[in-house]
Design an enzyme around this catalytic site. Structure first.
Site, PDB file in Angstrom:
ATOM      1  CE  LYS A   1      -1.606   1.677   4.106  1.00 26.51           C
ATOM      2  NZ  LYS A   1      -1.201   3.088   4.254  1.00 26.51           N
ATOM      3  CG  ASN A   2       2.683   2.636   3.526  1.00 25.78           C
ATOM      4  OD1 ASN A   2       1.493   2.932   3.413  1.00 25.78           O
ATOM      5  ND2 ASN A   2       3.274   2.519   4.699  1.00 25.78           N
TER       6      ASN A   2
ATOM      7  CB  CYS B   1      -3.301   6.657  11.476  1.00 23.11           C
ATOM      8  SG  CYS B   1      -3.779   5.123  10.675  1.00 23.11           S
TER       9      CYS B   1
ATOM     10  NE  ARG C   1       1.058  10.300  10.428  1.00 21.46           N
ATOM     11  CZ  ARG C   1       0.714   9.238   9.753  1.00 21.46           C
ATOM     12  NH1 ARG C   1      -0.448   8.676   9.960  1.00 21.46           N
ATOM     13  NH2 ARG C   1       1.509   8.730   8.830  1.00 21.46           N
TER      14      ARG C   1
ATOM     15  CE  LYS D   1      10.830  13.770  13.415  1.00 23.57           C
ATOM     16  NZ  LYS D   1       9.725  14.236  14.202  1.00 23.57           N
TER      17      LYS D   1
ATOM     18  CB  SER E   1       9.699  12.980   6.557  1.00 26.99           C
ATOM     19  OG  SER E   1       8.469  12.923   5.863  1.00 26.99           O
ATOM     20  CB  VAL E   2       8.219   7.772   4.522  1.00 23.25           C
ATOM     21  CG1 VAL E   2       7.757   7.017   3.283  1.00 23.25           C
ATOM     22  CG2 VAL E   2       9.036   6.881   5.433  1.00 23.25           C
TER      23      VAL E   2
ATOM     24  CG  ASP F   1       3.728   1.563   9.470  1.00 23.89           C
ATOM     25  OD1 ASP F   1       3.441   2.434  10.304  1.00 23.89           O
ATOM     26  OD2 ASP F   1       3.700   1.769   8.237  1.00 23.89           O
TER      27      ASP F   1
ATOM     28  CB  ILE G   1       8.400   6.877  14.097  1.00 21.50           C
ATOM     29  CG1 ILE G   1       9.597   5.937  13.892  1.00 21.50           C
ATOM     30  CG2 ILE G   1       8.033   7.621  12.814  1.00 21.50           C
ATOM     31  CD1 ILE G   1      10.831   6.548  13.295  1.00 21.50           C
TER      32      ILE G   1
ATOM     33  NE  ARG H   1      -6.551   4.668   6.240  1.00 18.33           N
ATOM     34  CZ  ARG H   1      -5.560   5.168   6.973  1.00 18.33           C
ATOM     35  NH1 ARG H   1      -5.709   5.315   8.269  1.00 18.33           N
ATOM     36  NH2 ARG H   1      -4.432   5.540   6.433  1.00 18.33           N
TER      37      ARG H   1
HETATM   38  C1  UD1 Z   1       4.808   6.885   6.222  1.00 14.07           C
HETATM   39  C2  UD1 Z   1       3.928   5.668   6.095  1.00 14.07           C
HETATM   40  C3  UD1 Z   1       3.452   5.221   7.470  1.00 14.07           C
HETATM   41  C4  UD1 Z   1       4.645   5.022   8.405  1.00 14.07           C
HETATM   42  C5  UD1 Z   1       5.552   6.245   8.412  1.00 14.07           C
HETATM   43  C6  UD1 Z   1       6.849   6.025   9.188  1.00 14.07           C
HETATM   44  C7  UD1 Z   1       2.890   5.906   3.922  1.00 14.07           C
HETATM   45  C8  UD1 Z   1       1.664   6.182   3.151  1.00 14.07           C
HETATM   46  N1  UD1 Z   1       2.782   5.984   5.261  1.00 14.07           N
HETATM   47  O1  UD1 Z   1       4.009   7.926   6.786  1.00 14.07           O
HETATM   48  O2  UD1 Z   1       2.723   4.008   7.326  1.00 14.07           O
HETATM   49  O3  UD1 Z   1       4.184   4.790   9.721  1.00 14.07           O
HETATM   50  O4  UD1 Z   1       5.913   6.607   7.058  1.00 14.07           O
HETATM   51  O5  UD1 Z   1       7.532   4.936   8.675  1.00 14.07           O
HETATM   52  O6  UD1 Z   1       3.920   5.585   3.375  1.00 14.07           O
HETATM   53  N2  UD1 Z   1       7.219  14.672  10.259  1.00 14.07           N
HETATM   54  C9  UD1 Z   1       7.361  16.017  10.550  1.00 14.07           C
HETATM   55  N3  UD1 Z   1       7.099  16.914   9.549  1.00 14.07           N
HETATM   56  C10 UD1 Z   1       6.742  16.510   8.291  1.00 14.07           C
HETATM   57  C11 UD1 Z   1       6.617  15.135   8.012  1.00 14.07           C
HETATM   58  C12 UD1 Z   1       6.868  14.235   9.025  1.00 14.07           C
HETATM   59  O7  UD1 Z   1       7.689  16.401  11.661  1.00 14.07           O
HETATM   60  O8  UD1 Z   1       6.538  17.376   7.434  1.00 14.07           O
HETATM   61  C13 UD1 Z   1       7.477  13.681  11.346  1.00 14.07           C
HETATM   62  C14 UD1 Z   1       6.248  12.845  11.692  1.00 14.07           C
HETATM   63  O9  UD1 Z   1       5.393  13.493  12.583  1.00 14.07           O
HETATM   64  C15 UD1 Z   1       6.896  11.606  12.266  1.00 14.07           C
HETATM   65  C16 UD1 Z   1       8.166  11.454  11.438  1.00 14.07           C
HETATM   66  O10 UD1 Z   1       8.421  12.741  10.864  1.00 14.07           O
HETATM   67  O11 UD1 Z   1       7.253  11.838  13.603  1.00 14.07           O
HETATM   68  C17 UD1 Z   1       8.093  10.428  10.339  1.00 14.07           C
HETATM   69  O12 UD1 Z   1       6.931  10.648   9.569  1.00 14.07           O
HETATM   70  P1  UD1 Z   1       6.877  10.298   8.016  1.00 14.07           P
HETATM   71  O13 UD1 Z   1       8.040   9.415   7.676  1.00 14.07           O
HETATM   72  O14 UD1 Z   1       6.709  11.548   7.247  1.00 14.07           O
HETATM   73  O15 UD1 Z   1       5.541   9.461   7.921  1.00 14.07           O
HETATM   74  P2  UD1 Z   1       4.509   9.430   6.736  1.00 14.07           P
HETATM   75  O16 UD1 Z   1       5.219   9.666   5.450  1.00 14.07           O
HETATM   76  O17 UD1 Z   1       3.342  10.262   7.077  1.00 14.07           O
END
Ligand code: UD1
Length: 419
Positions: A22-23, A118, A123, A163, A165-166, A307, A329, A399
């Site tokens: 999915k991701n 979620c 986030r 930081k 971030s995926v 996850d 995370i 989902r």
């Molecule tokens: C993706 C995954 C999710 C997984 C997460 C971490 C998808 C669709 N979802 O979510 O299943 O749990 O990676 O492996 O792929 N952050 C900030 N600012 C930002 C963006 C992120 O502070 O602009 C922080 C978040 O709050 C969190 C950390 O960075 O603490 C990691 O988040 P991120 O890797 O961005 O998660 P998602 O991409 O939302």
């Protein structure tokens, strides 16, 4: 509202075929915005988030055909797309914000709702917005919408994410494919799903070089090609079923995977004494009578994934002694704990640390899912609990888990959907 009824105490034994990720599918779908040529995506999981993303793409004008039986999505953008992504399509799915980068890069403007998803923490999306601003975008957040424009187009530059971030890595990676000149992305996420997105973008004709483990250089292009891509397997789904087998003393083959991508999870389960035989595209899981406790910290890939944290916690309730989890995370990702406690688990929470006392017996109860991975952890708890478990609010589960009842009942579980 639909519920799941699980009668616990049965072994999960047999073969489970893992679906596409999915991701990985969600950013790949968002990236199709960049091209006007036909794209075929195979091995897509038929789950709500993927359907929501296809609805979002259709709403902005893409021609999207989803063949649920064959698990194929065909997309072609014959006309210019609309640059407005409404709240009703982003409220349930955070990954909807991934359309921001490609819309802004291609059409030089976008109005995208702030995403939902979620409720496992704050986030924010500040990393996405800061990077786009550095690339020349003007961005305002107003009435729940991100209003962005880049009249002269986005410009390549150095983006060092403060930081990992995926989502930010994916959004900016996609946007930089259509930016002017070279974009240097540093401190990127290196999740296999990001790599799958890179593979897809390269097939489309994007010029991307991985110059280090967390460093990616992108050279902007103006036109892209048609392509066909097969999405990688869902490593989180695979991890969930490995835990289901280990938890229930099963003997299970988990197939359609690449074990090399999951070595952190496999090594960790080995430490707990779960036996895993690795082959090229499958593994066989058997579980010992006694499991050892361990200490785990969730980290970006190649660390242990957040996850899988909730699912692992259920397994820890079966181990001997005390295990610990530090959730690094997301700040609010222990919402499953109160439900597990209601089923008899002995777990203490202190800030972002959980202490799990092994050996407590779980009992069936009526419980409630709060987010995607928490809901699957409660399914796992139900599989091993004594008696009947009723899991409410399974829309969270739908989902992200394809045909979960079928996959589990084919391996011996007593699980059914109550409508
Ligand atoms: C993706 C995954 C999710 C997984 C997460 C971490 C998808 C669709 N979802 O979510 O299943 O749990 O990676 O492996 O792929 N952050 C900030 N600012 C930002 C963006 C992120 O502070 O602009 C922080 C978040 O709050 C969190 C950390 O960075 O603490 C990691 O988040 P991120 O890797 O961005 O998660 P998602 O991409 O939302």
């Amino acid at each position: 509202m639909q519920k799941l009824e699980i009668k616990g105490g049965r072994k999960i034994s047999g073969t489970i075929t893992i679906s596409g990720s999915k991701n990985a599918t969600l950013p790949i779908l968002a990236a199709t915005i960049l091209t006007n040529k036909k794209v075929i995506i195979k091995n897509v999981p038929i789950v709500h988030d993927v359907e929501t993303m296809t609805t979002l793409l259709s709403a902005i004008g893409s021609s999207v055909k989803l063949n649920k039986r064959k698990k194929i999505i065909e997309i072609i953008n014959n006309n210019a797309l609309k640059t407005f992504a409404p709240y009703n399509l982003l409220k349930t799915m955070r990954a909807g914000v991934l359309v921001l980068g490609p819309l802004l890069a291609k059409y030089r403007k976008a109005k995208v709702s702030l995403p939902g998803g979620c409720s496992i923490g704050q986030r924010p999306i500040d990393l996405h917005l800061k990077a786009l601003k550095k690339m020349g975008a003007r961005i305002k957040v107003k009435n729940g919408y991100i209003v962005a424009s880049a009249k002269k187009g986005l410009k390549g530059c150095l983006i060092k994410f403060p930081k990992i971030s995926v989502g930010a890595t994916e959004n900016i990676l996609i946007a930089s494919c259509f930016s002017k000149g070279k974009t240097k992305l540093r401190n990127c996420a290196s999740e296999p799903e990001v790599q799958d997105l890179i593979n897809f973008l390269k097939k489309l004709g994007c010029k991307i070089n991985k110059v280090g483990k967390r460093s990616i250089d992108v050279f902007g292009v103006k036109k892209l090609k048609s392509t066909t891509h097969r999405v990688i397997f869902d490593r989180i789904e695979a991890g969930t079923y490995i835990i289901a087998a280990a938890l229930t003393n099963g003997d299970t083959k988990i197939t359609n995977i690449n074990p090399k991508i999951m070595s952190t999870e496999i090594n960790l389960l080995n430490k707990m004494k779960v036996k895993i035989i690795k082959k090229k595209n499958y593994i066989i899981v058997t579980s010992p009578k006694k499991m050892k406790s361990i200490n785990v910290i969730t980290k970006p890939y190649p660390g242990f994934p957040t996850d899988l944290q909730a699912q692992l916690m259920v397994l820890m309730t079966r181990a001997e002694g005390i295990s610990t989890i530090k959730e690094n995370i997301f700040e609010n990702r222990f919402m499953h704990v109160s439900e597990l406690r209601r089923m008899g688990a002995h777990i203490q929470i202190l800030g972002n640390k959980a202490k799990i006392y092994g050996g407590s017996k779980l009992y069936g109860a009526e419980i409630m899912a709060t987010d995607l991975r928490a809901s699957v952890c409660l399914v796992l708890a139900g599989l091993v609990a004594k008696g009947k478990t009723i899991l409410n609010r399974i829309y969270h589960l739908d989902r992200g888990y394809e045909e979960i009842e079928n996959k589990l009942s084919n391996c011996g579980a007593k699980i059914k959907r109550l409508k």
